[in-house]
Design an enzyme around this catalytic site. Structure first.
Site: not given
Length: 473
Positions: A337, A367-369
């Site tokens: 991320d 972005l990850d979550h």
């Protein structure tokens, strides 16, 4: 380009192929605009959790024959979940986050960011500086600072990646858009959905009783690491799925990251490159309903685990796949991320130190979550569609495409200001759970709808501690 006049929830639900009439069942409450940033981070967070909750509610209705339950998105729960790794405590201990060599460095022409949280990535970064792997952090940082200051960012990026390490030059959004790497991603959908075959419909058993667990009885093979993929499978576990996480015994993983994202799952070590490990995997795949792949392209394909080969071996399979960079010249590269934020120009937009100062960062690894909740939503929607239509299905995501959504398509809703409606107190959305890892303080699940579970069926245990088998029915 998506019409920015639509909310992020409308955009994401359309990308998932959802019925727009169901959006009327959504409501939002909470303390107001959280995760303040120049970019609409809270809109991304709110939208991805909303569509995941709605997809769960839709599947529950399909399996029970009842009306789709209403969905209520609590913004406090969403913001807390998107920063869950910061709130985690293990017997009172805060987890390790970014390592000393995971940071920005000034270069001769700007800035570069390295990622060295894993020992093997740290060792490869140090090798490019002519340093042994056991060099202390302080000495290593001094050497990196001196070396990088006299070199151009793209040369550092190229050299470190060639050695198997991770370094990315800070670019502006315009520079990324004009680059072939950025252009390749911009031409792809936020959610790439594909039907792989015409296998007969695989109907999961009808649901009875309360609470409604829409993924009850669904068996998920979890081949993911770090945050995005594990968030998706943690969500599926919350919703009743039997999630079996598979890790290669020779590949290190952060125990703290697993403590945050391992809720509801079982965990096994399995070398898929060995004959015995491949045979065990084949047995698991034969009874699986979903496979989630979170490794960079090429890493599992070399083992024969392409989406089409998996669907051919297990007709009717749902496959979720994510990577850092998606399509284009960087498709097969490792990424995280923080590095995607830097490459795509997000870090440039979020810089707050004035001209010449270091790039910034989002208030969460959004972005990850966000990609994790979108991936879980896509799996749930595929199960709903599959209930009547059958067929193996594939949904593909990348952090870089989610970054483009954040940069160019989501409507801004004033996230630069302080939270409206009172101070944000994350303790309201934290709970404590005993586990084999110790007493855990962690974020409550943000995915909810009428009748949904308040928590997971089991806490995380040690990595690799479980049997490589599905429980007897």
């Amino acid at each position: 380009m998506t019409d920015a006049r639509r909310s992020g929830t409308e955009q994401a639900w359309a990308a998932l192929g959802g019925d727009p009439a169901l959006l009327a069942l959504l409501g939002t409450d909470g303390p107001g605009e959280l995760l303040p940033a120049r970019l609409p981070v809270m809109e991304l967070a709110r939208s991805t959790v909303a569509v995941c909750s709605l997809a769960a509610a839709e599947l529950a209705a399909r399996r029970t024959g009842r009306p789709v339950p209403r969905v209520r998105v609590d913004e406090g729960a969403v913001a807390t979940a998107f920063t869950s790794e910061r709130h985690l405590r293990i017997d009172g201990r805060a987890p390790a986050t970014f390592a000393p060599l995971s940071r920005f460095w000034r270069t001769a022409d700007g800035w570069v960011r390295t990622h060295a949280n894993y020992p093997h990535h740290r060792a490869r970064l140090l090798a490019t500086l002519g340093l042994p792997a056991d060099t202390p952090d302080e000495a290593a940082a001094a050497a990196a600072e001196a070396s990088f200051a006299g070199r151009r960012g793209e040369e550092i990026e190229r050299t470190v990646y060639a050695a198997g390490g991770l370094a990315v030059t800070a670019r502006t959004p315009g520079e990324w858009a004009a680059d072939p790497r950025g252009a390749a991603v911009a031409g792809t959908p936020l959610v790439a959905r594909e039907r792989l075959d015409g296998a007969p419909a695989r109907r999961t058993a009808p649901l009875t009783g309360e609470p409604l667990l829409p993924a009850a009885g669904v068996r998920v093979l979890d081949l993911t690491r770090v945050i995005a993929g594990p968030v998706a499978t943690r969500t599926l576990a919350l919703l009743g799925a039997d999630v079996l996480r598979i890790d290669a015994p020779q590949l290190p993983e952060s125990p703290d990251a697993h403590a945050d994202t391992g809720f509801g799952k079982r965990s096994v070590d399995l070398d898929l490159g060995s004959r015995s490990g491949a045979a065990v995997f084949d047995g698991l795949l034969a009874e699986a309903d979903v496979v989630v792949l979170g490794y960079r392209p090429g890493a599992v394909e070399r083992l024969g685990l392409t989406p089409r080969s998996l669907a051919a071996r297990r007709p009717g399979l749902v496959i979720g796949r994510l990577s850092a960079w998606g399509h284009g010249p960087w498709a097969g590269r490792r990424g995280f991320d923080s590095l995607v934020q830097v490459a795509t120009g997000i870090a440039s937009v979020e810089a707050g130190g004035g001209p010449g100062g270091p790039p910034g960062a989002l208030p969460a690894q959004a972005l990850d979550h966000g990609t994790g909740y979108l991936l879980a939503a896509a799996v749930l929607r595929a199960l709903t569609e599959q209930h009547e239509e059958g067929g193996s299905r594939l949904a593909t995501f990348s952090l870089a495409r989610t970054a483009a959504w954040l940069l160019d398509e989501l409507p801004a809703r004033g996230e630069t200001g302080a939270a409206a409606g009172g101070a944000y107190e994350p303790e309201r959305w934290l709970m404590e759970t005993d586990s084999p890892l110790g007493r855990l303080r962690h974020a409550v699940p943000p995915v909810s709808f009428e009748g949904s579970p308040a928590g997971w069926s089991r806490p995380p245990g040690p990595l690799g501690a479980d049997a490589a088998a599905w429980p007897a029915v």
